[in-house]
Design a protein around this motif. Structure first.
Motif, PDB file in Angstrom:
ATOM      1  N   GLY A 241      18.378  26.609 -70.935  1.00 37.08           N
ATOM      2  CA  GLY A 241      17.365  26.425 -71.868  1.00 37.08           C
ATOM      3  C   GLY A 241      16.767  27.775 -72.210  1.00 37.08           C
ATOM      4  O   GLY A 241      17.213  28.780 -72.120  1.00 37.08           O
ATOM      5  N   LEU A 242      15.531  27.476 -72.710  1.00 36.73           N
ATOM      6  CA  LEU A 242      14.884  28.857 -73.324  1.00 36.73           C
ATOM      7  C   LEU A 242      13.335  29.082 -72.695  1.00 36.73           C
ATOM      8  O   LEU A 242      12.783  27.802 -73.019  1.00 36.73           O
ATOM      9  CB  LEU A 242      15.022  28.713 -74.755  1.00 36.73           C
ATOM     10  N   LEU A 243      13.005  29.910 -72.562  1.00 35.44           N
ATOM     11  CA  LEU A 243      11.595  30.228 -72.193  1.00 35.44           C
ATOM     12  C   LEU A 243      11.119  31.404 -73.139  1.00 35.44           C
ATOM     13  O   LEU A 243      11.610  32.700 -72.865  1.00 35.44           O
ATOM     14  CB  LEU A 243      11.303  30.756 -70.522  1.00 35.44           C
ATOM     15  N   ARG A 244       9.917  31.198 -73.765  1.00 33.97           N
ATOM     16  CA  ARG A 244       9.273  31.904 -74.652  1.00 33.97           C
ATOM     17  C   ARG A 244       8.086  32.636 -73.962  1.00 33.97           C
ATOM     18  O   ARG A 244       7.396  31.997 -73.555  1.00 33.97           O
ATOM     19  CB  ARG A 244       9.180  31.329 -75.857  1.00 33.97           C
ATOM     20  N   ILE A 245       8.056  33.980 -73.923  1.00 31.92           N
ATOM     21  CA  ILE A 245       7.186  34.708 -73.093  1.00 31.92           C
ATOM     22  C   ILE A 245       6.616  35.860 -74.196  1.00 31.92           C
ATOM     23  O   ILE A 245       7.442  36.757 -74.723  1.00 31.92           O
ATOM     24  CB  ILE A 245       7.546  35.425 -71.832  1.00 31.92           C
ATOM     25  N   GLY A 246       5.380  35.624 -74.206  1.00 30.71           N
ATOM     26  CA  GLY A 246       4.600  36.733 -75.015  1.00 30.71           C
ATOM     27  C   GLY A 246       3.941  37.676 -73.983  1.00 30.71           C
ATOM     28  O   GLY A 246       3.792  37.344 -72.863  1.00 30.71           O
ATOM     29  N   ALA A 247       4.015  38.844 -74.527  1.00 30.94           N
ATOM     30  CA  ALA A 247       3.366  40.108 -73.694  1.00 30.94           C
ATOM     31  C   ALA A 247       2.867  41.166 -74.358  1.00 30.94           C
ATOM     32  O   ALA A 247       3.690  41.700 -75.164  1.00 30.94           O
ATOM     33  CB  ALA A 247       4.495  40.447 -72.646  1.00 30.94           C
ATOM     34  N   ILE A 248       1.902  41.649 -73.523  1.00 32.81           N
ATOM     35  CA  ILE A 248       1.201  43.141 -74.343  1.00 32.81           C
ATOM     36  C   ILE A 248       2.128  43.991 -73.856  1.00 32.81           C
ATOM     37  O   ILE A 248       2.981  43.968 -72.921  1.00 32.81           O
ATOM     38  CB  ILE A 248      -0.182  43.094 -73.925  1.00 32.81           C
ATOM     39  N   ALA A 249       2.186  45.276 -74.760  1.00 28.69           N
ATOM     40  CA  ALA A 249       2.962  46.314 -74.479  1.00 28.69           C
ATOM     41  C   ALA A 249       3.018  47.007 -72.954  1.00 28.69           C
ATOM     42  O   ALA A 249       3.809  47.303 -72.392  1.00 28.69           O
ATOM     43  CB  ALA A 249       2.985  47.483 -75.343  1.00 28.69           C
ATOM     44  N   SER A 250       1.704  47.175 -72.363  1.00 33.14           N
ATOM     45  CA  SER A 250       1.570  47.683 -71.191  1.00 33.14           C
ATOM     46  C   SER A 250       2.047  46.716 -70.039  1.00 33.14           C
ATOM     47  O   SER A 250       2.159  47.290 -68.830  1.00 33.14           O
ATOM     48  CB  SER A 250       0.183  47.954 -70.910  1.00 33.14           C
ATOM     49  N   VAL A 251       2.771  45.652 -70.165  1.00 33.18           N
ATOM     50  CA  VAL A 251       2.968  44.933 -68.808  1.00 33.18           C
ATOM     51  C   VAL A 251       4.602  45.081 -69.003  1.00 33.18           C
ATOM     52  O   VAL A 251       5.010  44.449 -68.031  1.00 33.18           O
ATOM     53  CB  VAL A 251       2.567  43.508 -68.798  1.00 33.18           C
ATOM     54  N   GLN A 252       5.073  45.291 -70.034  1.00 31.80           N
ATOM     55  CA  GLN A 252       6.537  45.118 -70.266  1.00 31.80           C
ATOM     56  C   GLN A 252       7.290  46.181 -69.668  1.00 31.80           C
ATOM     57  O   GLN A 252       8.447  45.990 -69.090  1.00 31.80           O
ATOM     58  CB  GLN A 252       6.872  45.273 -71.841  1.00 31.80           C
TER      59      GLN A 252
ATOM     60  N   LEU B  78      -1.137  36.779 -79.465  1.00 30.91           N
ATOM     61  CA  LEU B  78      -0.385  36.048 -78.364  1.00 30.91           C
ATOM     62  C   LEU B  78      -1.161  34.697 -78.011  1.00 30.91           C
ATOM     63  O   LEU B  78      -0.527  33.808 -77.796  1.00 30.91           O
ATOM     64  CB  LEU B  78      -0.279  37.109 -77.277  1.00 30.91           C
ATOM     65  N   LEU B  79      -2.314  34.723 -77.862  1.00 31.64           N
ATOM     66  CA  LEU B  79      -3.168  33.718 -77.650  1.00 31.64           C
ATOM     67  C   LEU B  79      -2.889  32.691 -78.450  1.00 31.64           C
ATOM     68  O   LEU B  79      -2.796  31.499 -78.318  1.00 31.64           O
ATOM     69  CB  LEU B  79      -4.527  34.214 -77.455  1.00 31.64           C
ATOM     70  N   GLY B  80      -3.147  33.105 -79.918  1.00 29.90           N
ATOM     71  CA  GLY B  80      -2.734  32.064 -81.323  1.00 29.90           C
ATOM     72  C   GLY B  80      -1.277  31.523 -80.998  1.00 29.90           C
ATOM     73  O   GLY B  80      -1.192  30.100 -81.261  1.00 29.90           O
ATOM     74  N   GLN B  81      -0.505  32.125 -80.504  1.00 25.53           N
ATOM     75  CA  GLN B  81       0.992  31.835 -80.239  1.00 25.53           C
ATOM     76  C   GLN B  81       1.112  30.806 -79.362  1.00 25.53           C
ATOM     77  O   GLN B  81       2.034  29.836 -79.389  1.00 25.53           O
ATOM     78  CB  GLN B  81       1.829  32.847 -80.148  1.00 25.53           C
ATOM     79  N   VAL B  82       0.440  30.976 -78.154  1.00 22.65           N
ATOM     80  CA  VAL B  82       0.479  29.956 -76.895  1.00 22.65           C
ATOM     81  C   VAL B  82      -0.274  28.514 -77.645  1.00 22.65           C
ATOM     82  O   VAL B  82       0.199  27.481 -77.422  1.00 22.65           O
ATOM     83  CB  VAL B  82      -0.073  30.522 -75.857  1.00 22.65           C
ATOM     84  N   ASP B  83      -1.468  28.834 -78.199  1.00 20.06           N
ATOM     85  CA  ASP B  83      -2.269  27.745 -78.571  1.00 20.06           C
ATOM     86  C   ASP B  83      -1.292  26.774 -79.763  1.00 20.06           C
ATOM     87  O   ASP B  83      -1.490  25.640 -79.591  1.00 20.06           O
ATOM     88  CB  ASP B  83      -3.556  28.224 -79.492  1.00 20.06           C
ATOM     89  N   SER B  84      -0.390  27.860 -80.566  1.00 25.69           N
ATOM     90  CA  SER B  84       0.420  27.065 -81.619  1.00 25.69           C
ATOM     91  C   SER B  84       1.583  26.222 -80.857  1.00 25.69           C
ATOM     92  O   SER B  84       2.357  25.510 -81.995  1.00 25.69           O
ATOM     93  CB  SER B  84       0.500  27.710 -82.571  1.00 25.69           C
ATOM     94  N   GLY B  85       1.724  26.857 -79.580  1.00 25.44           N
ATOM     95  CA  GLY B  85       3.229  26.309 -79.289  1.00 25.44           C
ATOM     96  C   GLY B  85       4.294  27.156 -79.627  1.00 25.44           C
ATOM     97  O   GLY B  85       5.451  26.685 -79.294  1.00 25.44           O
ATOM     98  N   GLU B  86       3.958  28.376 -80.090  1.00 29.79           N
ATOM     99  CA  GLU B  86       5.347  29.275 -80.707  1.00 29.79           C
ATOM    100  C   GLU B  86       5.805  29.904 -79.323  1.00 29.79           C
ATOM    101  O   GLU B  86       6.971  30.325 -79.411  1.00 29.79           O
ATOM    102  CB  GLU B  86       4.799  30.241 -81.373  1.00 29.79           C
ATOM    103  N   VAL B  87       5.168  30.255 -78.272  1.00 26.29           N
ATOM    104  CA  VAL B  87       5.291  30.811 -77.036  1.00 26.29           C
ATOM    105  C   VAL B  87       5.050  29.852 -75.994  1.00 26.29           C
ATOM    106  O   VAL B  87       3.845  29.109 -75.955  1.00 26.29           O
ATOM    107  CB  VAL B  87       4.863  32.152 -76.628  1.00 26.29           C
ATOM    108  N   ASP B  88       5.785  29.577 -74.852  1.00 27.26           N
ATOM    109  CA  ASP B  88       5.273  28.843 -73.687  1.00 27.26           C
ATOM    110  C   ASP B  88       4.306  29.419 -72.887  1.00 27.26           C
ATOM    111  O   ASP B  88       3.423  28.830 -72.252  1.00 27.26           O
ATOM    112  CB  ASP B  88       6.746  28.726 -72.838  1.00 27.26           C
TER     113      ASP B  88
END
Length: 287
Positions: free
Chosen positions: A88-99, A129-139
């Protein structure tokens, strides 16, 4: 029915067949057909269809927790077959400083448990990223804690609290931090980001009039500017931060910190993949 239930929840979150289809990679007509088929199987209507919108009726609202429970059960059954066979696929958003540190160690643990699962990393600033979680674009999204309350359907798990210190060039003369921050050129964390808002509120609260020079949303880039002697900056003392060529000065009683955590739709445990990723992030965040 599992596919129809997943589509039903997407429509319930988005409020339109078109938006749900965009999230799932389906056409509007395919979503509409799935919802008609689900309603036929259940023997009830689930939506009030008005124009382009699809608003849950009483039956639909009652169906949401049942659909979530059934999907969670189906995913748990799949995980019980053996994690090595789960795909499957897991979509993770991340700010630059944690990558560069936290996310790397978490992904190493996650991939060891689920080697067949693909992970898509979506970079961005915390607000987007918060908006993308809220819209379902990332998990899930790893970001700075928002300076406001979250919608009730989103959950927050704190991972790391990092003290914020004043970074000055190595050659900068010794002086109290308040003197340096007001007299030296100030390298500012972008005020449109959550971290930048925290810094801005700190400056206003302590009545610190700074000499703004450069503003950007990248911790490592700010550190490089300090090293180059272009000014001073309030930086989180992150584990991956390269301290060469600069000094970090504590702020005394004027304490400031940055809190990083993970945001996902509630309950986070309904998806075994998301739940495992959260557990890996929490393990990676431990000292």
């Amino acid at each position: 029915m599992i596919r129809e239930l997943r589509t039903f929840l997407a429509v319930a979150r988005d409020g339109t067949f078109t938006g749900a289809g965009r999230q799932l990679g389906l056409t509007q007509s395919a979503v509409s057909a799935q919802m008609r088929r689900l309603e036929d199987q259940l023997g009830v209507t689930l939506f009030e269809r008005t124009g382009k919108s699809a608003v849950l009726n009483a039956h639909g609202r009652e169906m949401v927790p049942q659909a979530e429970e059934m999907l969670a059960l189906a995913e748990r059954m799949a995980s019980d077959v053996g994690a090595a066979r789960v795909s499957g696929l897991l979509r993770i958003g991340a700010i630059a400083s944690v990558q560069q540190d936290l996310l790397v160690r978490a992904l190493a643990s996650f991939r060891a448990a689920y080697p067949e699962v693909r992970v898509r990393l979506v970079p961005g600033v915390s607000l987007n990223l918060l908006g993308q979680v809220d819209s379902g674009e990332v998990d899930l999204a790893v970001l700075i804690r928002p300076p406001f309350s979250l919608p009730p359907e989103l959950g927050w798990r704190s991972l790391v609290r990092e003290p914020v210190l004043l970074a000055v060039p190595q050659a900068c003369p010794e002086a109290p931090w308040r003197e340096l921050i007001t007299q030296q050129p100030f390298l500012r964390y972008d005020r449109s980001s959550f971290g930048g808002r925290v810094v801005d509120l700190f400056l206003k609260r302590h009545r610190l009039a700074v000499r703004d020079a450069i503003e950007l949303d990248e911790i490592d880039a700010l550190a490089n500017l300090v090293r180059a002697g272009l000014g001073v900056a309030l930086l989180p003392h992150a584990r991956h931060l390269d301290l060469r060529g600069m000094r970090l000065l504590p702020l005394g009683d004027a304490t400031l910190e940055r809190e990083i955590g993970v945001i996902g739709r509630l309950p986070m445990e309904r998806s075994p993949l998301a739940a495992k990723m959260v557990a890996c992030l929490e393990e990676a965040a431990r000292p």
